[in-house]
Design a protein around this motif. Structure first.
Motif, PDB file in Angstrom:
ATOM      1  N   GLY A  42     -20.169  -4.867  62.284  1.00  0.00           N
ATOM      2  CA  GLY A  42     -18.574  -5.360  62.244  1.00  0.00           C
ATOM      3  C   GLY A  42     -18.572  -6.530  63.248  1.00  0.00           C
ATOM      4  N   PRO A  43     -17.427  -7.169  63.121  1.00  0.00           N
ATOM      5  CA  PRO A  43     -16.058  -6.694  62.845  1.00  0.00           C
ATOM      6  C   PRO A  43     -15.742  -7.313  61.530  1.00  0.00           C
ATOM      7  CG  PRO A  43     -15.858  -8.433  64.263  1.00  0.00           C
ATOM      8  CD  PRO A  43     -17.396  -8.084  64.133  1.00  0.00           C
ATOM      9  N   TYR A  44     -16.751  -7.826  60.734  1.00  0.00           N
ATOM     10  CA  TYR A  44     -16.381  -8.618  59.370  1.00  0.00           C
ATOM     11  C   TYR A  44     -16.592  -7.563  58.382  1.00  0.00           C
ATOM     12  CZ  TYR A  44     -18.107 -11.907  62.896  1.00  0.00           C
ATOM     13  OH  TYR A  44     -18.181 -12.499  64.210  1.00  0.00           O
ATOM     14  N   LEU A  45     -15.811  -6.532  58.303  1.00  0.00           N
ATOM     15  CA  LEU A  45     -15.954  -5.409  57.216  1.00  0.00           C
ATOM     16  C   LEU A  45     -14.576  -5.233  56.426  1.00  0.00           C
ATOM     17  CD1 LEU A  45     -17.421  -2.995  59.665  1.00  0.00           C
ATOM     18  CD2 LEU A  45     -18.544  -4.559  58.421  1.00  0.00           C
ATOM     19  N   SER A  46     -14.621  -4.346  55.417  1.00  0.00           N
ATOM     20  CA  SER A  46     -13.395  -4.094  54.726  1.00  0.00           C
ATOM     21  C   SER A  46     -12.351  -2.924  55.386  1.00  0.00           C
ATOM     22  CB  SER A  46     -13.875  -3.706  53.307  1.00  0.00           C
ATOM     23  OG  SER A  46     -12.972  -3.014  52.623  1.00  0.00           O
ATOM     24  N   ALA A  47     -11.355  -3.533  55.326  1.00  0.00           N
ATOM     25  CA  ALA A  47     -10.124  -2.613  55.883  1.00  0.00           C
ATOM     26  C   ALA A  47     -10.283  -1.190  54.883  1.00  0.00           C
ATOM     27  CB  ALA A  47      -8.893  -3.148  55.942  1.00  0.00           C
ATOM     28  N   ALA A  48     -10.452  -1.444  53.491  1.00  0.00           N
ATOM     29  CA  ALA A  48     -10.517  -0.393  52.594  1.00  0.00           C
ATOM     30  C   ALA A  48     -11.389   0.593  52.694  1.00  0.00           C
ATOM     31  CB  ALA A  48     -10.352  -0.883  51.170  1.00  0.00           C
ATOM     32  N   ARG A  49     -12.719   0.203  53.282  1.00  0.00           N
ATOM     33  CA  ARG A  49     -13.716   1.120  53.550  1.00  0.00           C
ATOM     34  C   ARG A  49     -14.112   0.965  54.837  1.00  0.00           C
ATOM     35  NH1 ARG A  49     -14.100   4.019  48.800  1.00  0.00           N
ATOM     36  NH2 ARG A  49     -13.640   2.369  46.890  1.00  0.00           N
ATOM     37  N   CYS A  50     -13.330   0.989  55.885  1.00  0.00           N
ATOM     38  CA  CYS A  50     -13.502   0.827  57.221  1.00  0.00           C
ATOM     39  C   CYS A  50     -14.358   2.121  57.937  1.00  0.00           C
ATOM     40  CB  CYS A  50     -12.386   0.451  58.182  1.00  0.00           C
ATOM     41  SG  CYS A  50     -11.070   1.518  58.223  1.00  0.00           S
ATOM     42  N   GLY A  51     -13.741   3.178  57.220  1.00  0.00           N
ATOM     43  CA  GLY A  51     -14.473   4.545  57.709  1.00  0.00           C
ATOM     44  C   GLY A  51     -14.069   4.725  59.224  1.00  0.00           C
ATOM     45  N   ALA A  52     -15.091   4.807  60.161  1.00  0.00           N
ATOM     46  CA  ALA A  52     -14.466   5.176  61.443  1.00  0.00           C
ATOM     47  C   ALA A  52     -14.662   3.873  62.324  1.00  0.00           C
ATOM     48  CB  ALA A  52     -15.731   6.139  62.239  1.00  0.00           C
ATOM     49  N   GLN A  53     -14.711   2.641  61.519  1.00  0.00           N
ATOM     50  CA  GLN A  53     -14.530   1.471  62.329  1.00  0.00           C
ATOM     51  C   GLN A  53     -12.908   1.531  62.677  1.00  0.00           C
ATOM     52  OE1 GLN A  53     -16.969  -0.914  63.104  1.00  0.00           O
ATOM     53  NE2 GLN A  53     -18.582   0.266  62.192  1.00  0.00           N
ATOM     54  N   PRO A 101      -9.604  -0.242  62.580  1.00  0.00           N
ATOM     55  CA  PRO A 101      -8.828  -1.461  61.839  1.00  0.00           C
ATOM     56  C   PRO A 101      -8.387  -2.580  62.313  1.00  0.00           C
ATOM     57  CG  PRO A 101      -7.696   0.564  61.691  1.00  0.00           C
ATOM     58  CD  PRO A 101      -8.974   1.049  62.303  1.00  0.00           C
ATOM     59  N   GLU A 102      -7.889  -2.351  63.878  1.00  0.00           N
ATOM     60  CA  GLU A 102      -7.467  -3.472  64.450  1.00  0.00           C
ATOM     61  C   GLU A 102      -8.232  -4.502  64.970  1.00  0.00           C
ATOM     62  OE1 GLU A 102      -6.086  -3.620  69.352  1.00  0.00           O
ATOM     63  OE2 GLU A 102      -6.485  -1.805  68.484  1.00  0.00           O
ATOM     64  N   PHE A 103      -9.731  -4.583  64.716  1.00  0.00           N
ATOM     65  CA  PHE A 103     -10.512  -5.171  65.000  1.00  0.00           C
ATOM     66  C   PHE A 103     -11.087  -6.152  63.975  1.00  0.00           C
ATOM     67  CE2 PHE A 103     -11.062  -2.246  68.731  1.00  0.00           C
ATOM     68  CZ  PHE A 103     -10.387  -3.089  69.714  1.00  0.00           C
ATOM     69  N   LEU A 104     -10.671  -5.659  62.751  1.00  0.00           N
ATOM     70  CA  LEU A 104     -11.610  -6.187  61.348  1.00  0.00           C
ATOM     71  C   LEU A 104     -10.917  -7.556  61.112  1.00  0.00           C
ATOM     72  CD1 LEU A 104     -11.280  -3.159  59.066  1.00  0.00           C
ATOM     73  CD2 LEU A 104     -13.116  -3.862  60.746  1.00  0.00           C
ATOM     74  N   ARG A 105     -11.987  -8.639  60.559  1.00  0.00           N
ATOM     75  CA  ARG A 105     -11.684  -9.943  60.621  1.00  0.00           C
ATOM     76  C   ARG A 105     -12.506 -10.498  59.517  1.00  0.00           C
ATOM     77  NH1 ARG A 105     -13.095  -9.108  65.911  1.00  0.00           N
ATOM     78  NH2 ARG A 105     -14.646 -10.803  66.594  1.00  0.00           N
ATOM     79  N   ASP A 106     -12.307 -11.634  59.034  1.00  0.00           N
ATOM     80  CA  ASP A 106     -13.228 -12.400  58.261  1.00  0.00           C
ATOM     81  C   ASP A 106     -14.384 -12.806  58.953  1.00  0.00           C
ATOM     82  OD1 ASP A 106     -11.452 -12.168  55.671  1.00  0.00           O
ATOM     83  OD2 ASP A 106     -10.637 -13.934  56.045  1.00  0.00           O
TER      84      ASP A 106
END
Length: 369
Positions: free
Chosen positions: A118-129, A131-136
């Motif tokens: 990460g953080p370049y991951l899917s919000a729909a499949r974030c698991g234990a990541q 979500p506040e930090f996910l981005r393109d």
């Protein structure tokens, strides 16, 4: 000084039942049959874990060098002689500071590199990541980290359906950094496009991915059948049913399956409350889950247990050994240094009894206390 270690030696080409490893300094100088050997211990290469977030009460995810050193020492006692420090989704400032903090440990040999999950991951499949930090994906961020790390950044996991993902994969592979596909809701076609762009690892296959469907096979099938992709598998009995583990191993073969721990700080520790990427984690009966929604939050696995679990599931010992050492080493560009018992490689080895329990661990020619 020459050290000889005798036993059932597991090499890339098979098992030498009466074998001997000769070590000079920090290097394997010879591997040979030794007919007079009667020691029944297994001699296998040091384990290579390309995906772990911590262990022994210590974490890689905060970018603290002291914590990283302690976590690596914990896993070393369990036979892992090479590992990548895996971070989770985080602000860019933390990615920068972790790269700076871990670079000296990589040069020293404590770590084999950094894996940014990460953080370049899917919000729909974030698991234990978180979500506040996910981005393109950002090629600017990646280019800065690669330059700052000067060889420290070894792998980055990306969801290929995010905007800019293919460009990011191209940048990574162009600089010798492994691009992995994971935490993704991508279609089969989007995953194949990522592989064509250079992605060569599937991050904990099945977990954090769109499920397989007979009319939309998704990322699992695309990764499992791609001849140049190594698929990570978490053999803890929680992430994967043993039938799924053996299916993947038989489909891709041990040369394309890498056992990983995906361990977090709670590995080797009592049940209780922990933290991962700023999120509360509860460990009960050795299983780590997010407190907020029960999502699996890494594992409490060690590589020696992963090896035993794989063998118990029916995977032959030589294949399982390949999956904990040779294949992961090759997957992240370490195959010329570690991952096999052969002359010229670093003298990393693990001595196991007939139950595959650890007897002794050697790293760079020295026995670990």
């Amino acid at each position: 000084m020459t050290v000889r270690v005798n036993g059932k030696v597991v090499t890339p080409s098979g098992v030498i039942r009466q074998g001997c490893i000769e070590v000079r300094g920090d290097t394997i100088s010879a591997v040979a049959e030794y007919p007079s050997v009667r020691d029944g211990h297994w001699i296998v290469p040091g384990f290579v874990d390309i995906h772990t977030h911590g262990g022994g009460g210590h974490t890689f995810t905060t970018g603290d060098a002291g914590q990283a050193r302690a976590a690596a020492a914990f896993h070393l006692r369990h036979g892992t002689t090479s590992l990548l420090a895996s971070l989770v989704s985080a602000p860019f400032e933390l990615m920068r500071s972790a790269t700076t903090a871990f670079a000296p440990l990589v040069r020293e040999g404590v770590l084999a590199g950094i894996h940014f999950e990460g953080p370049y991951l899917s919000a729909a499949r974030c698991g234990a990541q978180n979500p506040e930090f996910l981005r393109d994906p950002s090629t600017d961020e990646l280019a800065e980290l690669i330059k700052l790390g000067d060889g420290t950044v070894r792998m980055v996991t990306i969801a290929p359906e995010r905007a800019g993902a293919l460009e990011a994969i191209g940048l990574l592979t162009g600089h010798g950094v492994v691009a992995a596909v994971g935490h993704t809701d991508a279609t089969y076609e989007q995953t194949c496009a990522a592989v064509s762009a250079g992605a060569s690892v599937g991050t904990h296959l099945f977990n954090g991915m769109r499920a397989v469907h007979h009319r939309e096979p998704g990322p699992v099938v695309a990764l499992l059948t791609a001849p140049n992709v190594v698929c990570e598998l978490v053999a803890d009995g929680v992430h994967l049913h043993e039938g799924t583990l053996t299916f993947a191993a038989s489909t891709a073969g041990p040369e394309r399956c890498a056992l990983i721990t995906d361990a977090m700080a709670a590995a080797g520790m009592p049940d209780g409350d922990y933290e991962l990427g700023g999120q509360a984690v509860t460990v009960a009966d050795g299983v780590a889950r997010l407190a907020r929604d029960g999502a699996i939050a890494g594992s409490t696995l060690t590589m020696d247990v992963a090896l035993r679990n794989a063998v118990a599931a029916g995977i032959p010992v030589p294949d399982a050994v390949r999956m904990v050492a040779t294949t992961p080493a090759l997957a992240v560009g370490l195959g010329g240094q570690v991952g096999a018992l052969q002359a010229g490689l670093r003298a990393d080895l693990v001595v196991l009894d007939d139950d595959l329990e650890i007897v002794r661990v050697m790293r760079a020619g020295s026995w670990v206390e």
